[in-house]
Motif scaffolding. Structure first.
Motif, mmCIF file in Angstrom:
data_model
loop_
_atom_site.group_PDB
_atom_site.id
_atom_site.type_symbol
_atom_site.label_atom_id
_atom_site.label_comp_id
_atom_site.label_asym_id
_atom_site.label_seq_id
_atom_site.Cartn_x
_atom_site.Cartn_y
_atom_site.Cartn_z
ATOM 1 N N ALA A 1 0.828 -1.206 0.000
ATOM 2 C CA ALA A 1 0.000 0.000 0.000
ATOM 3 C C ALA A 1 0.863 1.257 0.000
ATOM 4 O O ALA A 1 0.567 2.228 -0.705
ATOM 5 C CB ALA A 1 -0.926 -0.016 1.216
ATOM 6 N N ALA A 2 1.937 1.242 0.789
ATOM 7 C CA ALA A 2 2.821 2.409 0.860
ATOM 8 C C ALA A 2 3.523 2.663 -0.467
ATOM 9 O O ALA A 2 3.822 3.813 -0.816
ATOM 10 C CB ALA A 2 3.844 2.224 1.978
ATOM 11 N N ALA A 3 3.793 1.607 -1.223
ATOM 12 C CA ALA A 3 4.490 1.753 -2.502
ATOM 13 C C ALA A 3 3.639 2.482 -3.537
ATOM 14 O O ALA A 3 4.160 2.938 -4.559
ATOM 15 C CB ALA A 3 4.899 0.376 -3.029
ATOM 16 N N ARG A 4 2.366 2.630 -3.271
ATOM 17 C CA ARG A 4 1.474 3.319 -4.216
ATOM 18 C C ARG A 4 1.608 4.833 -4.136
ATOM 19 O O ARG A 4 1.057 5.543 -4.985
ATOM 20 C CB ARG A 4 0.026 2.889 -3.955
ATOM 21 N N GLY A 5 2.333 5.337 -3.136
ATOM 22 C CA GLY A 5 2.554 6.773 -3.053
ATOM 23 C C GLY A 5 2.494 7.283 -1.635
ATOM 24 O O GLY A 5 2.036 6.579 -0.725
ATOM 25 N N PRO A 6 2.981 8.523 -1.393
ATOM 26 C CA PRO A 6 2.979 9.098 -0.045
ATOM 27 C C PRO A 6 1.582 9.112 0.559
ATOM 28 O O PRO A 6 0.578 9.283 -0.150
ATOM 29 C CB PRO A 6 3.497 10.526 -0.278
ATOM 30 N N ALA A 7 1.525 8.926 1.895
ATOM 31 C CA ALA A 7 0.223 8.857 2.548
ATOM 32 C C ALA A 7 0.347 9.221 4.014
ATOM 33 O O ALA A 7 1.379 8.983 4.647
ATOM 34 C CB ALA A 7 -0.362 7.449 2.414
ATOM 35 N N THR A 8 -0.711 9.812 4.551
ATOM 36 C CA THR A 8 -0.801 9.987 5.997
ATOM 37 C C THR A 8 -1.125 8.624 6.607
ATOM 38 O O THR A 8 -1.439 7.661 5.886
ATOM 39 C CB THR A 8 -1.907 10.978 6.364
ATOM 40 N N SER A 9 -1.082 8.548 7.925
ATOM 41 C CA SER A 9 -1.417 7.280 8.575
ATOM 42 C C SER A 9 -2.863 6.896 8.291
ATOM 43 O O SER A 9 -3.176 5.709 8.111
ATOM 44 C CB SER A 9 -1.165 7.369 10.079
ATOM 45 N N VAL A 10 -3.750 7.898 8.224
ATOM 46 C CA VAL A 10 -5.159 7.627 7.927
ATOM 47 C C VAL A 10 -5.305 7.083 6.510
ATOM 48 O O VAL A 10 -6.001 6.084 6.261
ATOM 49 C CB VAL A 10 -6.009 8.908 8.103
ATOM 50 N N GLU A 11 -4.641 7.735 5.560
ATOM 51 C CA GLU A 11 -4.742 7.311 4.156
ATOM 52 C C GLU A 11 -4.152 5.917 3.953
ATOM 53 O O GLU A 11 -4.711 5.100 3.212
ATOM 54 C CB GLU A 11 -4.020 8.329 3.268
ATOM 55 N N LEU A 12 -3.021 5.658 4.618
ATOM 56 C CA LEU A 12 -2.396 4.342 4.449
ATOM 57 C C LEU A 12 -3.252 3.255 5.077
ATOM 58 O O LEU A 12 -3.390 2.154 4.517
ATOM 59 C CB LEU A 12 -0.997 4.349 5.069
ATOM 60 N N ALA A 13 -3.839 3.547 6.240
ATOM 61 C CA ALA A 13 -4.721 2.568 6.880
ATOM 62 C C ALA A 13 -5.913 2.259 5.988
ATOM 63 O O ALA A 13 -6.336 1.100 5.858
ATOM 64 C CB ALA A 13 -5.178 3.092 8.238
ATOM 65 N N GLU A 14 -6.470 3.284 5.341
ATOM 66 C CA GLU A 14 -7.606 3.059 4.447
ATOM 67 C C GLU A 14 -7.190 2.224 3.240
ATOM 68 O O GLU A 14 -7.934 1.327 2.807
ATOM 69 C CB GLU A 14 -8.170 4.418 3.998
ATOM 70 N N ASP B 1 3.234 17.970 5.497
ATOM 71 C CA ASP B 1 1.902 17.479 5.133
ATOM 72 C C ASP B 1 1.525 16.189 5.859
ATOM 73 O O ASP B 1 0.456 15.619 5.605
ATOM 74 C CB ASP B 1 1.781 17.286 3.623
ATOM 75 N N GLY B 2 2.413 15.717 6.746
ATOM 76 C CA GLY B 2 2.100 14.531 7.536
ATOM 77 C C GLY B 2 2.073 13.242 6.743
ATOM 78 O O GLY B 2 1.475 12.252 7.169
ATOM 79 N N ARG B 3 2.754 13.245 5.595
ATOM 80 C CA ARG B 3 2.733 12.044 4.757
ATOM 81 C C ARG B 3 4.032 11.249 4.888
ATOM 82 O O ARG B 3 5.110 11.815 5.082
ATOM 83 C CB ARG B 3 2.473 12.409 3.292
#
Length: 357
Positions: free
Chosen positions: A42-55, A83-85
């Protein structure tokens, strides 16, 4: 002779070394979590916040957030406070994602399996005895041989077999081949698919593994492959083999010296035995500078030795080394033994030929 009072600089340096070891052990466990839960993919798909990565991964954010803290401070992922990513660099993703032999995730799974059986192995220090391989299989995650499946897909045909002079031509022309200690049979099935004019037998003592091998053979529709349950130490085929292979299997045999003699006797004149095994020296002092040695000694201690002892075996261990391997191959009757490099620096390949009639 060490002085009565330790050198404070040396003690401080060693303390830093120990902290690195403990940190590495913790990160190894968390890498396993990332592999099994799909967080790295999931992380390899691009930068993410903890919320976005969890989703993305379908997980609970609070656990993902703490996991990310370890990933960032451990140097595995990067973090932009603006940006918290969190970002998984492509260079890191190459070793943490995908169905490839470079993905370290399956190794982390294997370490988890070894950790689960750790109390049984620890008991053996005081009481002796061993730990049956069935106890490892019962708690394994993804199988102890997951990495080797990827190795076979990527390197078996060209990286291993292709380095043995004349072997490709022999297999294309049609040869009778045995893979000893075949496990779930993926190597046999890959070879059978690549060389349809040769026939391939797989032999392993584990019934469940042979069931899996046969299921894959049927799914791949390979009429030139076959599997059987059997003890390598009792190998006595009705007809000799032109080629026998053993992938990281001989050092785990209960009686490896017997198995090697059986292999020699089972080969036809002019036959070849290809043994892929660990690439170490026999003497401890010659392995000190080898970066793969600590991990291999540890795996040997926690798996190879106790499973061998559980069968009444000699507990040869994974770090038996080239010197002892050459000696045992010679004692088994091989007069032409050559050691070749492989695509994996932690493995070497012994090519042993019998005299033509």
């Amino acid at each position: 002779m060490e002085p009565d009072h330790p050198d404070p600089d040396r003690t401080r340096d060693f303390g830093e070394q120990l902290l690195g070891m403990l940190t590495g052990g913790m990160l190894s466990m968390l890498i396993g979590i990332g592999h099994r839960t799909g967080l790295f993919e999931a992380a390899a798909r691009g930068p993410a916040t903890s919320v976005e990565l969890a989703e993305r991964a379908g997980l609970h954010e609070r656990y993902v957030r703490e996991w990310l803290g370890a990933m960032v401070t451990g140097g595995i992922m990067e973090y932009d406070p603006a940006d918290g990513r969190h970002r998984l660099p492509a260079a890191h993703a190459a070793l943490l994602t995908g169905a490839t032999s470079r993905n370290i995730g399956p190794v982390a799974n294997s370490l988890r399996t070894l950790g689960t059986v750790l109390p049984q192995v620890e008991r053996c220090f005081a009481e002796g005895g061993g730990v049956p391989i069935a106890e490892f299989a019962a708690v394994s995650v993804g199988g102890l041989g997951e990495t080797w499946r990827h190795v076979y897909d990527e390197h078996l045909v060209d990286g291993f077999l292709g380095r043995v002079p004349g072997l490709h031509d022999r297999l294309r022309a049609g040869a009778r081949v045995l893979d000893l200690g075949c496990g779930t049979g993926h190597a046999v099935n890959v070879m059978a698919r690549e060389f349809p004019d040769s026939t391939f037998d797989g032999l392993d003592i584990a019934t469940a593994a042979i069931d899996d091998a046969e299921a894959e053979r049927a799914a791949m529709a390979l009429p030139n492959a076959a599997f059987a349950v059997g003890d390598a130490a009792e190998l006595a085929p009705d007809r000799p083999y032109d080629v026998i292979t053993a992938f990281d299997a001989v050092h785990d045999q209960a009686a490896p010296e017997v198995v090697l003699r059986r292999i020699r006797d089972a080969l036809a004149p002019g036959g070849v035995f290809v043994m892929i095994d660990t690439n170490f020296a026999t003497r401890l002092e010659d392995n000190i500078a080898n970066p793969y040695a600590p991990l291999s000694y540890g795996i040997s201690l926690l798996f190879c030795v106790p499973t061998s002892i559980a069968t009444g075996g000699s507990a040869l261990g994974a770090v038996w080394g080239q010197e002892l391997a050459r000696e045992m191959l010679t004692d088994a009757g091989f007069t032409d033994v050559r050691v070749l490099d492989t695509p994996r620096p932690q493995n070497c390949m012994y090519v042993c030929r019998t005299e033509a009639s």
